[in-house]
Motif scaffolding. Structure first.
Motif, PDB file in Angstrom:
ATOM      1  N   PHE A 256       4.394  -0.585  -4.599  1.00 49.09           N
ATOM      2  CA  PHE A 256       3.590  -0.306  -3.409  1.00 49.09           C
ATOM      3  C   PHE A 256       3.537   1.184  -3.076  1.00 49.09           C
ATOM      4  O   PHE A 256       3.042   1.563  -2.024  1.00 49.09           O
ATOM      5  N   LEU A 257       4.012   2.023  -3.983  1.00 51.75           N
ATOM      6  CA  LEU A 257       3.944   3.456  -3.796  1.00 51.75           C
ATOM      7  C   LEU A 257       2.482   3.895  -3.895  1.00 51.75           C
ATOM      8  O   LEU A 257       1.801   3.584  -4.861  1.00 51.75           O
ATOM      9  N   PRO A 258       1.970   4.596  -2.891  1.00 52.91           N
ATOM     10  CA  PRO A 258       0.549   4.938  -2.903  1.00 52.91           C
ATOM     11  C   PRO A 258       0.187   6.017  -3.915  1.00 52.91           C
ATOM     12  O   PRO A 258       0.986   6.899  -4.215  1.00 52.91           O
ATOM     13  N   CYS A 259      -1.029   5.919  -4.422  1.00 56.45           N
ATOM     14  CA  CYS A 259      -1.641   7.014  -5.171  1.00 56.45           C
ATOM     15  C   CYS A 259      -2.267   7.935  -4.131  1.00 56.45           C
ATOM     16  O   CYS A 259      -2.989   7.477  -3.250  1.00 56.45           O
ATOM     17  N   ILE A 260      -1.980   9.216  -4.216  1.00 55.70           N
ATOM     18  CA  ILE A 260      -2.430  10.180  -3.210  1.00 55.70           C
ATOM     19  C   ILE A 260      -3.520  11.053  -3.822  1.00 55.70           C
ATOM     20  O   ILE A 260      -3.309  11.668  -4.863  1.00 55.70           O
ATOM     21  N   ARG A 261      -4.659  11.101  -3.162  1.00 56.55           N
ATOM     22  CA  ARG A 261      -5.758  11.970  -3.573  1.00 56.55           C
ATOM     23  C   ARG A 261      -6.139  12.832  -2.388  1.00 56.55           C
ATOM     24  O   ARG A 261      -6.156  12.352  -1.259  1.00 56.55           O
TER      25      ARG A 261
ATOM     26  N   ASN B 202     -12.158  27.552   9.588  1.00 55.42           N
ATOM     27  CA  ASN B 202     -12.281  28.781  10.377  1.00 55.42           C
ATOM     28  C   ASN B 202     -10.941  29.483  10.563  1.00 55.42           C
ATOM     29  O   ASN B 202     -10.835  30.694  10.436  1.00 55.42           O
ATOM     30  N   SER B 203      -9.919  28.725  10.886  1.00 57.12           N
ATOM     31  CA  SER B 203      -8.625  29.340  11.187  1.00 57.12           C
ATOM     32  C   SER B 203      -7.524  28.868  10.250  1.00 57.12           C
ATOM     33  O   SER B 203      -6.378  28.759  10.638  1.00 57.12           O
ATOM     34  N   GLY B 204      -7.859  28.568   9.009  1.00 58.08           N
ATOM     35  CA  GLY B 204      -6.833  28.129   8.076  1.00 58.08           C
ATOM     36  C   GLY B 204      -7.413  27.256   6.986  1.00 58.08           C
ATOM     37  O   GLY B 204      -8.364  27.624   6.312  1.00 58.08           O
ATOM     38  N   THR B 205      -6.832  26.063   6.841  1.00 57.15           N
ATOM     39  CA  THR B 205      -7.221  25.160   5.773  1.00 57.15           C
ATOM     40  C   THR B 205      -7.342  23.745   6.312  1.00 57.15           C
ATOM     41  O   THR B 205      -6.554  23.311   7.148  1.00 57.15           O
ATOM     42  N   HIS B 206      -8.326  23.038   5.799  1.00 59.01           N
ATOM     43  CA  HIS B 206      -8.554  21.644   6.163  1.00 59.01           C
ATOM     44  C   HIS B 206      -8.225  20.795   4.934  1.00 59.01           C
ATOM     45  O   HIS B 206      -8.742  21.044   3.841  1.00 59.01           O
ATOM     46  N   ILE B 207      -7.350  19.791   5.101  1.00 57.25           N
ATOM     47  CA  ILE B 207      -6.924  18.946   3.989  1.00 57.25           C
ATOM     48  C   ILE B 207      -7.284  17.501   4.306  1.00 57.25           C
ATOM     49  O   ILE B 207      -6.839  16.950   5.314  1.00 57.25           O
ATOM     50  N   ASN B 208      -8.107  16.885   3.468  1.00 57.72           N
ATOM     51  CA  ASN B 208      -8.444  15.462   3.574  1.00 57.72           C
ATOM     52  C   ASN B 208      -7.610  14.708   2.551  1.00 57.72           C
ATOM     53  O   ASN B 208      -7.641  15.036   1.362  1.00 57.72           O
ATOM     54  N   VAL B 209      -6.896  13.696   2.992  1.00 61.64           N
ATOM     55  CA  VAL B 209      -6.020  12.937   2.104  1.00 61.64           C
ATOM     56  C   VAL B 209      -6.394  11.463   2.171  1.00 61.64           C
ATOM     57  O   VAL B 209      -6.659  10.919   3.251  1.00 61.64           O
ATOM     58  N   MET B 210      -6.440  10.825   1.004  1.00 62.86           N
ATOM     59  CA  MET B 210      -6.651   9.384   0.924  1.00 62.86           C
ATOM     60  C   MET B 210      -5.548   8.793   0.051  1.00 62.86           C
ATOM     61  O   MET B 210      -5.280   9.294  -1.044  1.00 62.86           O
ATOM     62  N   MET B 211      -4.903   7.760   0.558  1.00 64.90           N
ATOM     63  CA  MET B 211      -3.876   7.052  -0.209  1.00 64.90           C
ATOM     64  C   MET B 211      -4.365   5.633  -0.444  1.00 64.90           C
ATOM     65  O   MET B 211      -4.928   5.012   0.456  1.00 64.90           O
ATOM     66  N   HIS B 212      -4.140   5.145  -1.654  1.00 66.86           N
ATOM     67  CA  HIS B 212      -4.547   3.771  -1.958  1.00 66.86           C
ATOM     68  C   HIS B 212      -3.504   3.122  -2.855  1.00 66.86           C
ATOM     69  O   HIS B 212      -2.702   3.799  -3.505  1.00 66.86           O
ATOM     70  N   LEU B 213      -3.541   1.813  -2.859  1.00 60.71           N
ATOM     71  CA  LEU B 213      -2.632   1.037  -3.691  1.00 60.71           C
ATOM     72  C   LEU B 213      -3.011   1.241  -5.152  1.00 60.71           C
ATOM     73  O   LEU B 213      -4.188   1.423  -5.473  1.00 60.71           O
ATOM     74  N   GLN B 214      -2.042   1.197  -6.018  1.00 61.86           N
ATOM     75  CA  GLN B 214      -2.323   1.342  -7.438  1.00 61.86           C
ATOM     76  C   GLN B 214      -3.228   0.192  -7.887  1.00 61.86           C
ATOM     77  O   GLN B 214      -2.985  -0.970  -7.530  1.00 61.86           O
ATOM     78  N   PRO B 215      -4.281   0.471  -8.634  1.00 59.66           N
ATOM     79  CA  PRO B 215      -5.268  -0.563  -8.980  1.00 59.66           C
ATOM     80  C   PRO B 215      -4.667  -1.776  -9.693  1.00 59.66           C
ATOM     81  O   PRO B 215      -5.045  -2.917  -9.411  1.00 59.66           O
ATOM     82  N   PHE B 216      -3.727  -1.564 -10.606  1.00 62.78           N
ATOM     83  CA  PHE B 216      -3.131  -2.681 -11.327  1.00 62.78           C
ATOM     84  C   PHE B 216      -2.379  -3.613 -10.372  1.00 62.78           C
ATOM     85  O   PHE B 216      -2.446  -4.838 -10.500  1.00 62.78           O
ATOM     86  N   VAL B 217      -1.683  -3.046  -9.407  1.00 63.13           N
ATOM     87  CA  VAL B 217      -0.952  -3.842  -8.414  1.00 63.13           C
ATOM     88  C   VAL B 217      -1.929  -4.638  -7.555  1.00 63.13           C
ATOM     89  O   VAL B 217      -1.698  -5.812  -7.246  1.00 63.13           O
ATOM     90  N   ALA B 218      -3.037  -4.026  -7.176  1.00 62.41           N
ATOM     91  CA  ALA B 218      -4.049  -4.727  -6.376  1.00 62.41           C
ATOM     92  C   ALA B 218      -4.631  -5.903  -7.153  1.00 62.41           C
ATOM     93  O   ALA B 218      -4.825  -6.996  -6.593  1.00 62.41           O
ATOM     94  N   ILE B 219      -4.890  -5.714  -8.446  1.00 61.22           N
ATOM     95  CA  ILE B 219      -5.423  -6.801  -9.274  1.00 61.22           C
ATOM     96  C   ILE B 219      -4.405  -7.928  -9.378  1.00 61.22           C
ATOM     97  O   ILE B 219      -4.759  -9.115  -9.271  1.00 61.22           O
TER      98      ILE B 219
END
Length: 172
Positions: free
Chosen positions: A70-75, A82-99
């Motif tokens: 159940f350890l997430p894959c992090i993308r 304007n004043s630094g950095t913007h970071i968008n993060v998406m975590m999802h379940l490993q595809p094989f585990v979901a299947i």
């Protein structure tokens, strides 16, 4: 499939954000390296994450001792703001585990409907509750627990003062 998204805004320039992330990310070990880790003769715990950090995106997985399905894959994507950095993060379940989860849920459902024809409604209800608890609720809780840990770990990388050693970042 469970997905967890969040955004982080930091006051650091994108180059510093990438450097800090690259400093705690290593390559995924091969089979021989994993064998050495099992017997305690390796230093593979030096990196917090396995994966790749490229120009403006990253694909990571937290470095743990052992396996956790159940350890997430992090993308993530890193972009200047304007004043630094913007970071968008998406975590999802490993595809094989979901299947595997969908397949297991299907098998338990088929068993429950065959029991309904043979033994009646109450046994069917017990199978249905079993399928919901062990096929949906527990995996979701495990995934989101790990996702929250990874989020805290990522956010701690970009605090004002960088954290110097790995022990302060992980909860053991």
């Amino acid at each position: 499939m469970p997905i967890y998204r969040f955004k982080i805004d930091v006051l650091l320039p994108p180059e510093v954000v990438l450097d800090r992330l690259q400093s705690v990310t290593g390559k995924r070990p091969g089979a021989f390296q994993l064998m050495r880790t099992m017997f305690g003769t390796s230093n593979s715990q030096a990196n917090l994450f396995f994966g790749s950090v490229k120009d403006c995106c990253f694909h990571l997985e937290r470095n743990i001792h052992g396996k956790n399905p159940f350890l997430p894959c992090i993308r993530g994507e890193i972009s200047p703001a304007n004043s630094g950095t913007h970071i968008n993060v998406m975590m999802h379940l490993q595809p094989f585990v979901a299947i595997l989860q969908v397949f297991g849920f299907f098998v338990v459902g088929r068993i429950a409907f065959s029991v309904l024809n043979i033994q009646g409604f109450w046994v069917f209800t017990c199978y249905a509750i079993f399928a919901i608890v062990f096929g949906v609720i527990i995996p979701l809780c495990a995934f989101f627990y790990e996702a929250k840990r990874d989020k805290t770990l990522l956010m701690s990388l970009w605090q004002k003062e960088p954290i110097s050693n790995r022990q302060k970042l992980l909860w053991v």
